[in-house]
Scaffold this motif. Structure first.
Motif, PDB file in Angstrom:
ATOM      1  N   TYR A 801       0.881  -1.201   0.124  1.00  0.00           N
ATOM      2  CA  TYR A 801       0.189  -0.216   0.202  1.00  0.00           C
ATOM      3  C   TYR A 801       0.800   1.170   0.065  1.00  0.00           C
ATOM      4  CZ  TYR A 801       1.018   0.604   5.069  1.00  0.00           C
ATOM      5  OH  TYR A 801       1.566   0.814   6.263  1.00  0.00           O
ATOM      6  N   PHE A 805       0.629   3.975  -2.659  1.00  0.00           N
ATOM      7  CA  PHE A 805       0.340   5.390  -2.637  1.00  0.00           C
ATOM      8  C   PHE A 805       1.397   6.446  -3.313  1.00  0.00           C
ATOM      9  CE2 PHE A 805       1.228   8.922   0.483  1.00  0.00           C
ATOM     10  CZ  PHE A 805       0.291   9.627   0.457  1.00  0.00           C
ATOM     11  N   SER A 809       0.604   9.133  -6.062  1.00  0.00           N
ATOM     12  CA  SER A 809       0.946  10.516  -5.948  1.00  0.00           C
ATOM     13  C   SER A 809       1.830  10.989  -7.274  1.00  0.00           C
ATOM     14  CB  SER A 809       1.943  10.747  -4.895  1.00  0.00           C
ATOM     15  OG  SER A 809       1.503  10.308  -3.822  1.00  0.00           O
ATOM     16  N   THR A 824      -5.670   5.394  -5.479  1.00  0.00           N
ATOM     17  CA  THR A 824      -6.060   5.882  -4.091  1.00  0.00           C
ATOM     18  C   THR A 824      -7.100   5.367  -3.459  1.00  0.00           C
ATOM     19  OG1 THR A 824      -5.144   8.202  -4.727  1.00  0.00           O
ATOM     20  CG2 THR A 824      -6.179   8.030  -2.894  1.00  0.00           C
ATOM     21  N   VAL A 827      -5.875   2.141  -2.189  1.00  0.00           N
ATOM     22  CA  VAL A 827      -4.971   2.489  -0.779  1.00  0.00           C
ATOM     23  C   VAL A 827      -5.983   2.436   0.460  1.00  0.00           C
ATOM     24  CG1 VAL A 827      -3.483   3.866   0.248  1.00  0.00           C
ATOM     25  CG2 VAL A 827      -3.057   3.262  -2.099  1.00  0.00           C
ATOM     26  N   ILE A 828      -7.078   3.401   0.204  1.00  0.00           N
ATOM     27  CA  ILE A 828      -8.011   3.657   1.450  1.00  0.00           C
ATOM     28  C   ILE A 828      -8.502   2.212   1.781  1.00  0.00           C
ATOM     29  CG2 ILE A 828     -10.169   4.607   1.761  1.00  0.00           C
ATOM     30  CD1 ILE A 828      -9.548   6.886   0.046  1.00  0.00           C
ATOM     31  N   SER A 855      -4.576  10.190   1.575  1.00  0.00           N
ATOM     32  CA  SER A 855      -5.373   9.653   0.712  1.00  0.00           C
ATOM     33  C   SER A 855      -7.035  10.352   0.695  1.00  0.00           C
ATOM     34  CB  SER A 855      -5.794   8.222   0.833  1.00  0.00           C
ATOM     35  OG  SER A 855      -4.352   7.523   0.858  1.00  0.00           O
TER      36      SER A 855
END
Length: 911
Positions: A801, A805, A809, A824, A827-828, A855
């Motif tokens: 993760y 992330f 970006s 994203t 990732v959340i 995030s």
């Protein structure tokens, strides 16, 4: 049909069933760890790491010559599959033999079904254990070694049944020869000497007596000592005229005298009709004869093959090779003996040597492995624990019950099996005295004890059936339940183990070791010197060079081995496959005495001529503006070389550091020098800032850069990352291979997954950073990261993760909002699960809470970001300054919310 015929047919079916599964799940080419070394050594009959496996190499060489499949490594993998399948068949015969010894040959049809069915289940349970299966599908020594173990145990039982017949002694002699041969594969079968000798004791001692057993124990230890270390280590040492530190010409005569004496002993025992003496002398000679496969090591070392580890080309070096002196000695009693700083850090976690012995060496490094195989494993990650629900504990409980049942029916034999189990398990773990941490899991060492536990599973099934018959008086009901027990045991043990372990055991489609090695070699220019770190970035490269003929112009310099004098000399003087010698100025006398030296960190210099400067600035690798002033003014590259060892206040460097500096200085920029991406900074002697990425390797250049991504040979790197290669080239060729990485059904273990991220994905990320920051081309980021996703998709190779992330970006910087939002949101979802049980790590940039917060901010989910703050405060209530941290984060959210609202309020410009 008579017992013998049925028994053999079922044993053969066990062999065929297990072999079919192993062939189906076989590795499709070379794999990591020692396999690449063994395959390369077998193909050219070379000398691998001590103590070697000459018989294994000879058989593997024959296997490699059978044109049943194109890939040479696969031909050798099949040898392990055959050895493992034969072992399963032999285990079946052993279980049946033991059952027949306690209850007689089954006559009724249902009794045959129960006996043969129980033995079948026990044998197949071994076939599909995690460890045994792993060994069966790659060209390692453990599959074939277990063939010798099982054969010795079976022959021991056959002797037990025929001890008083004329053929009885033949079994003992055959066992002796097999034990001698087995040393040429692996030492594990030597441990079977104890159960065989115990069979002899119980055969001639109807009643167990402590005094007689103690006397027998002393004799057994002496006999074992005669074989190991006697024949295996001490006898060869005598040929060199040295034993126990004493050296004399007389000692060289002792082995000859012993052999002549044994031959005369055979003659004398026959003449005087002394049967036991005759068997003893013949056994000694047969063990020596079997062990004589080690002559190959001496012969091939003198042929000077490309791989000639330890160079055992004379008796002195051969003795060192056989005694594994390269690895040092582990004391028997001192548990926490290794004073390496990393080891000491772990040692301090234990209150005493006894605590260390129990918690780490027995519980963690043996019992955990036993549980993996018969209870279940948490996963394939390092130090994984036990999954108590994977097999519902059925195989484990059946094995324990089988031990109890066998003890009731045949206590002496059960005691024998228990001792064998302990010797090949706990005692072997204590003998090795392993130090924490280990570079990899070591479950493969203990497969001999798993062999015995699977034997008990067979007894456990039969024991349940006998219990049912004993407790249930209605014959038909008992019969039905007994048949049901066999069926259920078959489904819940071998079948269930097959299903649960299949994905992890299946190597189909995994080409990563071959392709990774190929890509690393093709990251280098012609006649390069490639400095590697350990087994996995060296052995597969040797395989490609020695077997496939790929990039034989490159000299691979392994940092682990370059601490040894024999290896340095081979680099200096050898020309394997016609490759150029490695430039080394250290004299041979100095090399013989090389060792770590005291060293204070200091500035070092490397001369750089105007011609070299011109070479590096005229071929697109850099410009004059990138050169240090020390280079342009004084013609030298100045770098700060740190110490790599420290003993108290004394600082030092290793032999490898001395030699890396020597190679670089002596080459004088005339040979391209590369460091594999896997080499850590402490292996680069302070030259990390002078490394230019060309793919999976960094080239030493006279241009300094602060970050690894800011110095990239863009032309070479782009060709490597964006060019797919069909087939392969033996000569320099840009372009990489990515076979199988797009197939989500292919299994990759933890080490491979880490490699694919830390090396493969790092190449793309570094190139993306280079384009964004050095070339000022942020629009290229999306192209590079999209290419990375196409060749290494995250559906196949999961992405951490934190990496995900960062990549999200990068997409945001490139203006690719759809990709940014997609990643994203992933990732959340992942981080939400992590913070349910928050770790104690500090609130750093990559803390799960902080990543989740950022995030949310990135997706303008400010309400969710603010709701996360109380959870952060609660999780880190004891952290100093937490209130200030929360206040700063809340202020940051408010600022970003405000900025976002202002952007939304701006009127859209009219066209």
């Amino acid at each position: 049909m008579e017992h013998k015929m049925i028994n053999r047919i079922i044993a053969f079916s066990v062999f065929l069933a297990s072999l079919a599964v192993y062939i189906k799940t076989l590795s499709p080419t070379v794999v990591f760890w020692d396999v690449g070394e063994f395959c390369a050594a077998a193909y050219l009959l070379q000398v691998p790491h001590p103590p070697g496996a000459p018989l294994f190499l000879l058989i593997a060489r024959l296997s490699s010559m059978i044109p049943i499949i194109t890939d040479i490594a696969v031909r050798m993998h099949i040898l392990s599959a055959l050895g493992a399948a034969v072992t399963c068949g032999l285990l079946y015969l052993i279980i049946v033999d033991l059952m027949v010894m306690s209850r007689g040959i089954p006559s009724a049809l249902n009794e045959k079904f129960f006996v043969y069915g129980s033995a079948f289940i026990g044998a197949m349970s071994l076939a599909f254990t995690q460890t045994f299966w792993f060994n069966a599908v790659e060209a390692e020594v453990y599959g074939l070694s277990m063939t010798f173990v099982s054969l010795v145990i079976l022959l021991g039982l056959r002797w037990y049944e025929r001890a008083d017949t004329d053929s009885g002694d033949r079994f003992i002699l055959l066992i002796a020869y097999i034990v001698g041969l087995s040393v040429g594969v692996h030492l594990l079968a030597v441990l079977t000497i104890f159960p065989v000798m115990m069979l002899w004791y119980f055969r001639y001692n109807v009643k167990f007596e402590i005094n007689s057993f103690l006397k027998f124990g002393v004799v057994a230890v002496i006999i074992f000592f005669v074989i190991y270390p006697g024949v295996v280590k001490i006898l060869p040492s005598m040929l060199d005229g040295e034993i126990g530190g004493s050296k004399s010409e007389i000692i060289t005569i002792i082995p000859v005298v012993l052999l002549i004496g044994a031959i005369y002993g055979v003659y004398y025992s026959v003449r005087e009709k002394k049967r036991i003496l005759n068997v003893a002398f013949l056994s000694f000679l047969l063990i020596v004869l079997g062990y004589s496969t080690y002559i190959m090591v001496y012969i091939r070392a003198n042929a000077n093959p490309p791989m000639n580890e330890n160079d055992p080309s004379n008796l002195s070096r051969l003795v060192s090779y056989l005694n594994r002196e390269q690895y040092g000695n582990a004391p028997t009693l001192d548990r926490r003996w290794d004073k390496d700083p990393e080891k000491v850090k772990y040692h301090q976690m234990y209150s005493s040597d006894l605590d260390y012995m129990w918690r780490y060496q027995i519980k963690h490094m043996y019992l955990r492995y036993l549980a993996w195989n018969y209870i279940g494993s948490e996963g394939d990650f390092r130090d994984a624990g036990v999954n108590w629900g994977q097999f519902y504990m059925i195989p484990f409980l059946l094995g324990l019950f089988g031990l109890y049942y066998q003890w009731r029916k045949q206590p002496y034999i059960a005691f024998n099996m228990l001792v064998t189990f302990i010797i090949m398990g706990v005692l072997l773990a204590l003998y090795q005295n392993q130090q924490q941490p280990q570079p990899r899991e070591r479950d493969y060492f203990y497969v001999g004890s798993f062999f015995i536990f699977s034997l008990w599973i067979g007894f456990g099934v039969l024991g349940l059936i006998d219990y049912i018959k004993e407790k249930i008086k209605a014959k038909q009901t008992a019969q039905t339940l007994s048949f049901g027990t066999i069926v259920l045991a078959f489904l819940f043990v071998p079948v269930h183990m097959l299903i649960k372990n299949y994905y992890q055991a299946d190597r189909t489609g995994n080409y990563i070791a071959w392709d990774y090695s190929y890509n690393m070699l093709q990251s280098c220019e012609k006649d390069a010197i490639l400095i590697t770190n350990g087994d996995n970035d060296t052995f597969p490269l040797w395989y490609l060079q020695d077997v496939e003929g790929v990039r034989r112009d490159i000299r691979v310099v392994n940092l682990s081995l370059v601490n040894t004098s024999w290896y340095i000399k081979q680099l200096k003087h050898g020309t394997p496959h016609g490759a150029k010698k490695v430039p080394i100025s250290t004299s041979d006398v100095e090399i013989d005495n090389i060792q770590p030296i005291q060293f204070e960190p200091r500035w070092m210099e490397l001369p750089i001529s105007p011609e070299v400067i011109k070479q590096f600035t005229s071929d697109g690798q850099g410009s004059v503006s990138l050169l240090d002033t020390s280079i342009t003014k004084n013609g030298v590259l100045r770098f700060y070389m740190p110490n790599t060892l420290q003993f108290g206040n004394i600082k030092a460097i290793r032999a490898q550091d001395i030699m890396v500096y020597d190679i670089i200085r002596t080459s004088n920029w005339q040979r391209p020098i590369y460091f594999a991406m896997t080499v850590s900074d402490d292996g680069k002697i302070g030259l990390r800032e002078y490394m230019q990425m060309t793919g999976l390797a960094f080239k030493l250049v006279p241009f300094k850069s602060q970050a690894y991504w800011s110095n990239i040979n863009e032309s070479v790197t782009r060709q490597n990352l964006f060019t797919d290669i069909e087939g392969y080239s033996k000569e320099p060729q840009n372009g990489f291979k990515w076979r199988g990485l797009q197939d989500s059904t292919t299994y990759y273990d933890e080490d491979t997954r880490r490699l694919l991220t830390s090396n493969y994905r790092s190449m793309f990320i570094a190139y993306a950073l280079y384009c964004a920051n050095v070339k000022n081309q942020p629009q290229e980021i999306s192209k590079i990261l999209d290419r990375m996703e196409s060749v290494i998709p995250r559906r196949s190779i999961p992405m951490d993760y934190r990496i995900k992330f960062d990549i999200a970006s990068f997409y945001n910087i490139a203006g690719n909002k759809p990709r940014f939002e997609e990643l994203t949101r992933e990732v959340i979802d992942e981080v939400k699960l992590l913070i349910e049980n928050p770790a104690t790590e500090q609130l750093s940039q990559y803390n799960p809470f902080i990543i989740l917060l950022y995030s949310y901010e990135g997706l303008e989910m400010y309400k969710e970001a603010e709701e996360l703050l109380p959870r952060i405060k609660a999780a880190y209530a004891n952290q100093q300054g937490i209130d200030q941290i929360i206040a700063q984060l809340r202020s940051q959210i408010q600022v970003k919310r405000s900025e976002a609202e202002k952007i939304k309020e701006k009127p859209t410009a009219k066209k």
